[in-house]
Design an enzyme around this catalytic site. Structure first.
Site, PDB file in Angstrom:
ATOM      1  N   GLN A  31     -26.328 -20.565   7.876  1.00  0.00           N
ATOM      2  CA  GLN A  31     -26.248 -20.754   6.427  1.00  0.00           C
ATOM      3  C   GLN A  31     -27.628 -20.602   5.791  1.00  0.00           C
ATOM      4  O   GLN A  31     -27.767 -20.053   4.703  1.00  0.00           O
ATOM      5  CB  GLN A  31     -25.665 -22.138   6.107  1.00  0.00           C
ATOM      6  CG  GLN A  31     -24.226 -22.333   6.573  1.00  0.00           C
ATOM      7  CD  GLN A  31     -23.236 -21.486   5.800  1.00  0.00           C
ATOM      8  OE1 GLN A  31     -23.428 -21.211   4.626  1.00  0.00           O
ATOM      9  NE2 GLN A  31     -22.173 -21.067   6.469  1.00  0.00           N
ATOM     10  N   GLU A  58     -18.296 -15.219  -1.395  1.00  0.00           N
ATOM     11  CA  GLU A  58     -19.272 -14.279  -0.836  1.00  0.00           C
ATOM     12  C   GLU A  58     -18.681 -13.838   0.497  1.00  0.00           C
ATOM     13  O   GLU A  58     -18.941 -14.431   1.536  1.00  0.00           O
ATOM     14  CB  GLU A  58     -20.633 -14.955  -0.681  1.00  0.00           C
ATOM     15  CG  GLU A  58     -21.759 -13.946  -0.491  1.00  0.00           C
ATOM     16  CD  GLU A  58     -21.897 -13.487   0.941  1.00  0.00           C
ATOM     17  OE1 GLU A  58     -21.079 -12.628   1.362  1.00  0.00           O
ATOM     18  OE2 GLU A  58     -22.795 -13.966   1.633  1.00  0.00           O
ATOM     19  N   GLU A  91     -16.157  -8.026   9.578  1.00  0.00           N
ATOM     20  CA  GLU A  91     -15.685  -9.403   9.608  1.00  0.00           C
ATOM     21  C   GLU A  91     -14.323  -9.566   8.957  1.00  0.00           C
ATOM     22  O   GLU A  91     -13.639 -10.555   9.177  1.00  0.00           O
ATOM     23  CB  GLU A  91     -16.678 -10.396   8.980  1.00  0.00           C
ATOM     24  CG  GLU A  91     -18.007 -10.454   9.702  1.00  0.00           C
ATOM     25  CD  GLU A  91     -18.996 -11.380   9.027  1.00  0.00           C
ATOM     26  OE1 GLU A  91     -18.682 -11.958   7.968  1.00  0.00           O
ATOM     27  OE2 GLU A  91     -20.101 -11.524   9.570  1.00  0.00           O
TER      28      GLU A  91
END
Length: 364
Positions: free
Chosen positions: A35, A133, A142
């Site tokens: 993150q 996002e 992904e």
């Protein structure tokens, strides 16, 4: 800024079998260090910050759904921009950190963090805004956009807006010294493999030569300098986030032309990147449109970088030479979060094609 679950390839947000949903994908985003990488990306952060706070009319007094909230920053900004309720959905234990951050900003009465996959979550109401996002390397790696599509189809009001609202994939011819480096790596790897085969036969009487070993790839992640782009760039895919379906992004197929703009140039491959835009919708446009681009840049690079597809050997070209390029990107059968790419190209006097195991965990 986090993760959600995946929707089934070919369906409009239909759940996928559990054996297709890869634990390592979610585990990656469950750690603060990952993150932090995203939160340190100023281009990314500034784009979302400006998109929200320059367009408060889409948030003030509205309900918001943040798909894959991660650390919760987009949900917090939405609340600070005046949202009356924000549902922040996160598939990993990062949800615990998001709750702590929400509480630290005294927004627990507005932001509700929900741990679970987007496909399994039930909200008490439909929302005015979906923010996420969701972009991966070269935009679609992904397959997180599947979850955003599911959220849109199930929870967005008919008058709702998507943040971002549009996305594009780009490709351009490039020059780079990586080709020789990668070739050296490949040759070294193949030498090691051949030595292994020989020694296994000599010492253990085992014949392993019939086994195929793939020691290299022609695709990789890179941060390109603008000077490495040697010709025009072309859009290979445009996505309207309000109307796109999973079927639209399962396979990306495009035929396009590129033109060399340098007097003399060595074509070493092709560079791919993406941009997204925050425009609202035609009936309710953004007051200030914001763009987030991952194009090659000196001062505004992103953690996404660019995806580079290498050619060997490189080819000498001149200003004005045209390239006709065919592009196909589809989901890997072994892991639909990864992508396989096929590139074909022709000039006025030569044609070639390359098949690439691209956007693969072994590569980026």
């Amino acid at each position: 800024m986090g993760t959600s679950a995946n929707a089934a390839p070919g369906g409009r947000g239909a759940p996928v079998p559990k054996d297709v949903d890869f634990a390592n994908y979610f585990c990656t985003y469950a750690f603060l260090y990952h993150q932090k990488d995203m939160l340190s990306d100023r281009v990314r952060m500034d784009a979302y910050f400006n998109a929200i706070f320059e367009n408060k009319k889409h948030y003030a007094g509205k309900t918001v759904l943040d798909v894959g909230t991660g650390s919760g920053i987009l949900a917090i900004w939405s609340a600070q921009a005046g949202a009356k309720k924000v549902y922040a959905v996160e598939a990993t234990k990062m949800s615990e950190h998001a709750r702590a951050l929400v509480k630290a900003n005294n927004l627990q009465n507005v932001v509700e963090v929900i741990e679970g996959s987007m496909e399994d979550v039930t909200l008490p109401e439909k929302v005015d805004v979906i923010i996420s996002e969701w972009m991966g390397y070269f935009l679609l790696r992904e397959s997180m956009f599947d979850s955003v599509i599911h959220a849109r189809d199930h929870w967005l009001k008919p008058t709702g807006v998507m943040y971002p609202s549009h996305a594009r994939m780009w490709m351009a011819p490039i020059r780079t010294g990586i080709v020789d480096h990668k070739l050296g790596e490949y040759e070294s790897t193949m030498d090691d493999w051949n030595n292994f085969v020989d020694e296994t036969k000599t010492y253990y009487g085992l014949h392993a030569g019939h086994l195929e070993y793939k020691g290299g790839s022609t695709s990789l992640w890179n941060n390109l300098h603008p000077h490495q782009v040697i010709g025009t760039a072309a859009i290979i895919k445009e996505i309207d986030c309000l109307t796109a379906t999973v079927a639209d992004i399962e396979k990306v197929r495009s035929n396009f032309s590129l033109s060399i703009t340098m007097e003399t140039a060595k074509l070493c491959g092709f560079g791919g990147w993406f941009d997204v835009h925050f425009r609202g919708r035609s009936e309710d446009p953004a007051k200030q449109e914001i763009e987030l681009t991952t194009a090659p840049s000196v001062d505004y690079g992103t953690h996404w970088g660019q995806q580079v597809f290498l050619l060997h050997p490189p080819m000498n070209l001149s200003e004005g030479d045209d390239l006709k390029v065919s592009f196909l990107m589809s989901r890997s059968k072994a892991n639909h979060r990864l992508m396989e790419v096929e590139l074909g190209w022709t000039t006025g006097y030569m044609a070639d094609s390359i098949a690439l195991d691209a956007l693969n965990d072994d590569i980026i």
